[in-house]
Design an enzyme around this catalytic site. Structure first.
Site, mmCIF file in Angstrom:
data_model
loop_
_atom_site.group_PDB
_atom_site.id
_atom_site.type_symbol
_atom_site.label_atom_id
_atom_site.label_comp_id
_atom_site.label_asym_id
_atom_site.label_seq_id
_atom_site.Cartn_x
_atom_site.Cartn_y
_atom_site.Cartn_z
ATOM 1 N N HIS A 71 0.907 -1.246 -0.101
ATOM 2 C CA HIS A 71 0.156 0.059 -0.068
ATOM 3 C C HIS A 71 0.736 1.225 0.009
ATOM 4 C CE1 HIS A 71 0.390 1.062 4.330
ATOM 5 N NE2 HIS A 71 0.423 -0.157 4.552
ATOM 6 N N ASP A 188 6.214 1.995 6.814
ATOM 7 C CA ASP A 188 5.020 1.374 6.525
ATOM 8 C C ASP A 188 4.087 2.275 5.637
ATOM 9 O OD1 ASP A 188 2.462 0.216 6.616
ATOM 10 O OD2 ASP A 188 2.226 0.908 8.807
ATOM 11 N N GLU A 222 -5.103 1.329 2.964
ATOM 12 C CA GLU A 222 -4.873 0.406 3.922
ATOM 13 C C GLU A 222 -4.845 0.885 5.292
ATOM 14 O OE1 GLU A 222 -2.916 -2.282 6.408
ATOM 15 O OE2 GLU A 222 -2.283 -0.573 5.890
ATOM 16 N N GLU A 223 -4.384 1.981 5.512
ATOM 17 C CA GLU A 223 -4.274 2.498 6.892
ATOM 18 C C GLU A 223 -5.462 2.890 7.559
ATOM 19 O OE1 GLU A 223 -1.874 2.539 8.522
ATOM 20 O OE2 GLU A 223 -0.086 2.571 7.478
ATOM 21 N N ASP A 243 4.169 -6.062 4.024
ATOM 22 C CA ASP A 243 4.010 -5.033 4.788
ATOM 23 C C ASP A 243 4.863 -5.011 5.761
ATOM 24 O OD1 ASP A 243 2.625 -2.467 5.962
ATOM 25 O OD2 ASP A 243 0.678 -3.445 5.392
ATOM 26 N N HIS A 323 4.576 2.519 13.327
ATOM 27 C CA HIS A 323 3.782 3.799 13.474
ATOM 28 C C HIS A 323 4.060 4.572 14.478
ATOM 29 C CE1 HIS A 323 -0.323 1.803 11.784
ATOM 30 N NE2 HIS A 323 0.716 1.819 10.911
#
Length: 373
Positions: A71, A188, A222-223, A243, A323
């Protein structure tokens, strides 16, 4: 067939991708960049209305195609409110803690112009608030954006062309170190996209053939949980998601080698496809480890939840502080790219998967205990 990954190409692509702001909902430019690179590599990318990408690399058969997905969207924020002091209240895009937002430099993509700023806690001055700086709670209600423009009121901020709902992109702070470590926000899944591009480049350079078509997918939401929900086609039998893994206490992920996910919060990944990945690692001498993620979902989950009857698996590059202030090592990126390329050229074992529905002939078996023993 051994496929050699061009590590320099992979790292160049990662560096370029990290320079393009792409929080969910603001992905057009990174989509266009990826589409152009796919064309340069010899593929013909197609875009959905909103910008998810599908680029098919033809194999010996169309039915039972494989999909490989990463993504392009990242975490970010939006303007929730314009405060009386001219600063901005935020809501996050994606799931991430305001703890990692404090101190971040940002770009505000205002309706009427682009501005720079900094995310600060409400009590940011030790000279003013003393110990209260340390006792302020953590949360999105306790931070604000200080805009690098002359504004001391909501009215002045609105005159800058900033409105509620405007996108706020978080600077990456990217640093590539000589020892192979890479520090950056948004690894990410910009690293996953770079891995996919590097695998394609390696396959094209080698002139590699595949037993079935390979659908290279790049999703844009995606997030926020949408991911691969609408980009998978009916001829697709299996999908490998690329991922980040979570390198943290209590996890088995690593910043080195490939980490094969056995399950996430939505349940176990496909037994047979996951076992195939392990076998490919052993056959190609790719270092690997397995892990289970409790608080994690990916494009695989969104595809299944949308009703696609496909086998799914997840291969990850271990990220420290996912994250947050993320770090990875190039060894993991190259390892995952090698595995992705090996998967693309590997023989098809479950031939009945080419059909959406068929009889029990040729259906898979699992290792079980013989009750007659």
């Amino acid at each position: 067939m051994q496929i050699t990954i061009d590590e320099n190409y992979l790292l160049r692509q990662l560096a370029a991708l990290l320079q393009i702001d792409s929080p969910t909902g603001y992905t057009d430019e990174v989509v266009l960049y990826c589409a152009e690179e796919l064309k340069r590599l010899g593929l013909s990318p197609e875009l959905t209305r909103r910008g998810a990408i599908r680029a098919v690399r033809q194999g010996s058969r169309r039915a039972g195609a494989r999909a490989i997905v990463a993504h392009v969207d990242t975490l970010g924020a939006q303007v929730k409110a314009i405060k009386e002091n001219g600063r901005l209240e935020l809501v996050p895009i994606g799931h991430w803690s305001a703890r990692f937002a404090e101190g971040a430099r940002v770009t505000i993509y205002g309706t009427g112009g682009i501005h720079r700023g900094t995310i600060l806690p409400l009590k940011a001055s030790g000279h003013t608030f003393n110990d209260e700086v340390d006792t302020l709670p953590v949360g999105w209600g306790y931070v604000e954006v200080r805009i690098d423009a002359i504004t001391r009121s909501a009215e002045e901020t609105m005159k800058l062309g900033i409105e509620v709902g405007d996108i706020v992109a978080i600077d990456t702070g990217t640093e590539f170190l000589e020892n192979g470590f890479i520090n950056s926000r948004h690894l990410d899944d910009k690293a996953g996209v770079a891995i996919a591009l590097a695998a394609i480049e390696a396959l094209e350079r080698a002139g590699a053939s595949t037993p079935v078509d390979t659908h290279w997918l790049f999703t844009i939401a995606e997030e926020v949980g949408v991911g691969a929900s609408s980009i998978v086609t009916s001829e697709t039998a299996s999908m490998l998601t690329i991922d980040n893994g979570t390198t943290a206490p209590g996890q088995n992920s690593s910043e080195f080698g490939a980490t094969i996910a056995m399950a996430d919060q939505t349940g176990p990944f496909d037994f047979h496809l996951t076992r195939k990945l392990v076998e490919l690692c052993c056959e190609n001498q790719i270092p690997y480890q397995k892990d289970v993620f409790r608080y994690y979902r990916s494009d695989s989950a969104s595809a299944l939840e949308a009703g696609h009857d496909i086998r799914t698996a997840l291969v990850t590059f271990g990220v420290d502080a996912s994250h947050g202030y993320e770090r990875i090592h190039k060894h993991a990126l190259t390892s995952v790219a090698r595995l992705v390329a090996a998967f693309a050229v590997s023989p098809v074992k479950i031939r009945r998967d080419a059909n959406e529905m068929s009889g029990p002939e040729g259906f898979t078996h699992l290792p079980i205990r013989d009750v007659n023993e």
